[in-house]
Scaffold this active site. Structure first.
Site, PDB file in Angstrom:
ATOM      1  N   SER A  23       0.835  -1.213   0.000  1.00  0.00           N
ATOM      2  CA  SER A  23       0.000   0.000   0.000  1.00  0.00           C
ATOM      3  C   SER A  23       0.867   1.258   0.000  1.00  0.00           C
ATOM      4  CB  SER A  23      -0.899   0.025   1.239  1.00  0.00           C
ATOM      5  OG  SER A  23      -1.861  -0.984   1.156  1.00  0.00           O
ATOM      6  N   ARG A  27       1.490   4.270  -3.203  1.00  0.00           N
ATOM      7  CA  ARG A  27       1.293   5.698  -2.933  1.00  0.00           C
ATOM      8  C   ARG A  27       2.585   6.477  -3.165  1.00  0.00           C
ATOM      9  NH1 ARG A  27      -2.323   2.669  -0.515  1.00  0.00           N
ATOM     10  NH2 ARG A  27      -4.336   3.495   0.175  1.00  0.00           N
ATOM     11  N   GLY A  98      -6.096  -3.435  -7.760  1.00  0.00           N
ATOM     12  CA  GLY A  98      -7.203  -2.543  -7.407  1.00  0.00           C
ATOM     13  C   GLY A  98      -6.694  -1.184  -6.952  1.00  0.00           C
ATOM     14  N   SER A 168     -13.186   2.039   2.816  1.00  0.00           N
ATOM     15  CA  SER A 168     -12.185   1.594   1.848  1.00  0.00           C
ATOM     16  C   SER A 168     -11.127   2.673   1.691  1.00  0.00           C
ATOM     17  CB  SER A 168     -12.864   1.338   0.496  1.00  0.00           C
ATOM     18  OG  SER A 168     -11.898   1.384  -0.538  1.00  0.00           O
ATOM     19  N   GLN A 170      -8.908   2.691  -0.522  1.00  0.00           N
ATOM     20  CA  GLN A 170      -8.740   2.993  -1.948  1.00  0.00           C
ATOM     21  C   GLN A 170      -9.706   4.089  -2.374  1.00  0.00           C
ATOM     22  OE1 GLN A 170      -9.133  -0.780  -3.937  1.00  0.00           O
ATOM     23  NE2 GLN A 170      -7.148  -1.506  -3.228  1.00  0.00           N
ATOM     24  N   ASP A 319      -7.398  -7.612   4.613  1.00  0.00           N
ATOM     25  CA  ASP A 319      -6.654  -8.525   3.737  1.00  0.00           C
ATOM     26  C   ASP A 319      -6.246  -9.821   4.442  1.00  0.00           C
ATOM     27  OD1 ASP A 319      -6.813  -6.814   1.573  1.00  0.00           O
ATOM     28  OD2 ASP A 319      -4.996  -5.734   2.140  1.00  0.00           O
ATOM     29  N   LYS A 346     -12.825  -8.803  -3.504  1.00  0.00           N
ATOM     30  CA  LYS A 346     -11.356  -8.694  -3.579  1.00  0.00           C
ATOM     31  C   LYS A 346     -10.867  -9.464  -4.811  1.00  0.00           C
ATOM     32  CE  LYS A 346     -10.880  -6.156   0.071  1.00  0.00           C
ATOM     33  NZ  LYS A 346     -10.430  -4.759  -0.076  1.00  0.00           N
ATOM     34  N   ARG A 350     -13.362 -13.912  -1.559  1.00  0.00           N
ATOM     35  CA  ARG A 350     -12.517 -14.539  -0.539  1.00  0.00           C
ATOM     36  C   ARG A 350     -13.311 -15.258   0.549  1.00  0.00           C
ATOM     37  NH1 ARG A 350      -7.638 -10.055  -0.162  1.00  0.00           N
ATOM     38  NH2 ARG A 350      -6.523 -10.849  -1.993  1.00  0.00           N
ATOM     39  N   ARG A 392      -3.426 -14.068  -1.859  1.00  0.00           N
ATOM     40  CA  ARG A 392      -3.605 -14.311  -0.419  1.00  0.00           C
ATOM     41  C   ARG A 392      -4.188 -15.702  -0.149  1.00  0.00           C
ATOM     42  NH1 ARG A 392      -1.428  -9.686   1.324  1.00  0.00           N
ATOM     43  NH2 ARG A 392      -2.135  -7.770   0.334  1.00  0.00           N
TER      44      ARG A 392
HETATM   45  C1  S3P Z   1      -5.642  -1.132  -0.027  1.00  0.00           C
HETATM   46  C2  S3P Z   1      -6.858  -1.089   0.575  1.00  0.00           C
HETATM   47  C3  S3P Z   1      -7.713  -2.266   0.790  1.00  0.00           C
HETATM   48  C4  S3P Z   1      -6.935  -3.547   0.632  1.00  0.00           C
HETATM   49  C5  S3P Z   1      -6.014  -3.555  -0.537  1.00  0.00           C
HETATM   50  C6  S3P Z   1      -5.036  -2.393  -0.473  1.00  0.00           C
HETATM   51  C7  S3P Z   1      -4.908   0.128  -0.230  1.00  0.00           C
HETATM   52  O1  S3P Z   1      -8.761  -2.243  -0.167  1.00  0.00           O
HETATM   53  O2  S3P Z   1      -7.807  -4.652   0.537  1.00  0.00           O
HETATM   54  O3  S3P Z   1      -5.285  -4.767  -0.566  1.00  0.00           O
HETATM   55  O4  S3P Z   1      -3.704   0.102  -0.511  1.00  0.00           O
HETATM   56  O5  S3P Z   1      -5.533   1.187  -0.101  1.00  0.00           O
HETATM   57  P1  S3P Z   1     -10.102  -1.384   0.128  1.00  0.00           P
HETATM   58  O6  S3P Z   1      -9.626  -0.020   0.403  1.00  0.00           O
HETATM   59  O7  S3P Z   1     -10.931  -1.419  -1.109  1.00  0.00           O
HETATM   60  O8  S3P Z   1     -10.749  -2.072   1.284  1.00  0.00           O
END
Ligand code: S3P
Length: 432
Positions: A23, A27, A98, A168, A170, A319, A346, A350, A392
């Site tokens: 993550s 970024r 994602g 979330s 993201q 996760d 996901k 999952r 995972r």
């Molecule tokens: C992530 C946020 C999570 C996570 C993903 C990484 C991120 O997803 O499941 O593996 O880096 O912001 P969500 O924000 O959709 O829950």
């Protein structure tokens, strides 16, 4: 697709350094791309997901120079991402990631030019409306439906009040990136606390971002595309990757494991807190706090009991919940996981994949609409299982197989390349 044998595991002993946090790595690359000047990033995650982001930054025209363990990104400010709005859309392949796709939607929504985001079969099934809906509400132009491919860009964004709808990180990050480019200020609010890397990193880069109230769930963001300062960052180890060895070390008697240089960001330790609630013996030592907490985790084996996992526990362990179910199957008594419907969208469904995996190994698991009920302990038997195209799930299979008394087989083991290419080697080394 490769089929590998998964061995029963003896005690895990020694020190482990896991790859850089996925993550944080995404970024760092994306934010470096908008900071004028050179950012120096060390210890980026080596998996394919972060390669997708790195490739996208290169396709956007920025210079990304690789040396062993150091990546230098030369950003050109927000305008460095702009393109001729009348040119055909620039294609950005987000692979399986994602995070790459959703953060890019927010980042590019306010740039001139058109950008076409695509992904692999799994990513092309995942819901995007959660990001495109709120982005369109502030003026973004996004062509397409609920899933990739989508074409974004060439719009003027407005500030205002926004709610992410789901917990979330993201979605939150996409809205924050859009808000930074909007006309006027914004407030972005989430229903539960999710990982906060975006907020920490952008603030460290001087972005106009501050808590909007005392809840910890709302951020006030200044618009107008203020310049960011470049980054000098050493990415801590990924606690989501470390979790598999930590689980095995807790479950296999005689283990003694030290995880070094790992992120101790509280918004990422939900799994570890749940494990401790089950009775695990974990000790943390924080070595550094800014901009991201990092340190060591010491793990000794422990007898575990089942627990109740509720909706408030989910975002910070999201996760690792499949792994928690594996651990629960080894624990004494019943574990109930509720409010985890997000797991269905996901890299695989999952909840279904975890139930299938555990049942194959002889565990008693029931799938509910938004969770799992696991009755432990399990008499583990060897199994032939499939990773279901999900990194995972592949790593969960290695943990479950480690508890059986004869070798199992895993089809699709190569999916670990998404987040942790050296996973099996690390496990072999620690378990002798
Ligand atoms: C992530 C946020 C999570 C996570 C993903 C990484 C991120 O997803 O499941 O593996 O880096 O912001 P969500 O924000 O959709 O829950």
């Amino acid at each position: 697709m490769s089929v590998v044998e998964l061995a029963p595991r003896g005690p895990l002993r020694g020190r482990l350094r896991v790859p850089g946090d996925k993550s944080i790595s995404h970024r760092a690359l994306l934010f470096a791309a908008i900071a004028p000047g050179e950012s120096v990033l060390r210890g980026l995650a080596p998996g394919e997901d972060v390669q997708s982001t790195r490739r996208a930054v290169g396709t956007l025209g920025l210079v990304v120079a690789d040396a062993p363990d150091v990546v230098r990104v030369t950003g050109l400010g927000w305008a460095g991402l702009d393109r001729n709005p009348f040119a055909p859309p620039l294609e950005l392949d987000c692979g399986n990631s994602g995070t790459t796709s959703r953060l890019l939607l927010g980042l590019l929504a306010g740039r001139s030019g058109r950008f076409r985001l695509t992904g692999d079969a799994s990513l092309s099934r995942r819901p995007m409306r959660r990001v495109t809906g709120p982005l369109r509400a502030v003026g973004a132009s996004i062509e397409g439906g609920d899933t990739l491919p989508l074409v974004v860009g060439a719009a003027r964004l407005r500030g205002g009040e926004q709610h992410t709808g789901v917990a979330s990180a993201q979605v939150k990050s996409a809205l924050i990136l859009a808000a930074l480019q909007a006309e006027g200020d914004s407030v972005v609010r989430e229903p539960e606390r999710s990982r906060d890397h975006t907020e920490r990193m952008l603030r460290a880069m001087g972005a106009p971002l501050e808590p909007a109230d005392a809840t910890g769930l709302a951020w006030r963001i200044g618009g107008g595309g203020a310049p960011l300062r470049p980054l000098a960052l050493v990415v801590p180890g990924d606690p989501s990757s470390a979790a598999y060895a930590v689980a095995l070390a807790t479950l296999v008697p005689g283990s003694s494991l030290r995880v070094e240089g790992v992120s101790l960001n509280p918004t990422r330790l939900g799994f570890y807190r749940l494990l401790a609630r089950m009775g695990a013996r974990l000790r943390y030592e924080v070595a550094e706090l800014e901009p991201e907490p990092r340190g060591t985790i010491d793990v000794e084996p422990a007898a575990l009991r089942g627990i109740e996992v509720g909706p408030a526990d989910v975002p910070e362990a999201v996760d690792e919940l499949p792994l928690l179910a594996v651990v629960a199957a080894a624990a004494e008594g019943r574990t109930t996981i509720r409010g985890a419907g997000e797991l269905r969208v996901k890299e695989s469904d999952r909840l279904a994949a975890t139930a299938r995996l555990l049942q194959a190994f002889g565990a008693r698991v029931t799938e509910t609409e938004e969770g799992l009920v696991v009755a432990g302990p399990t008499r583990w038997r060897p199994a032939a299982v499939d990773a279901e195209a999900d990194h995972r799930i592949a790593m969960c299979a290695a943990v479950a197989a480690g508890l059986a008394d004869a070798p199992s087989t895993l089809t699709g083991a190569e999916w670990v390349r998404i987040s942790y290419p050296g996973f099996f080697d690390d496990l072999d080394r620690l378990a002798g």
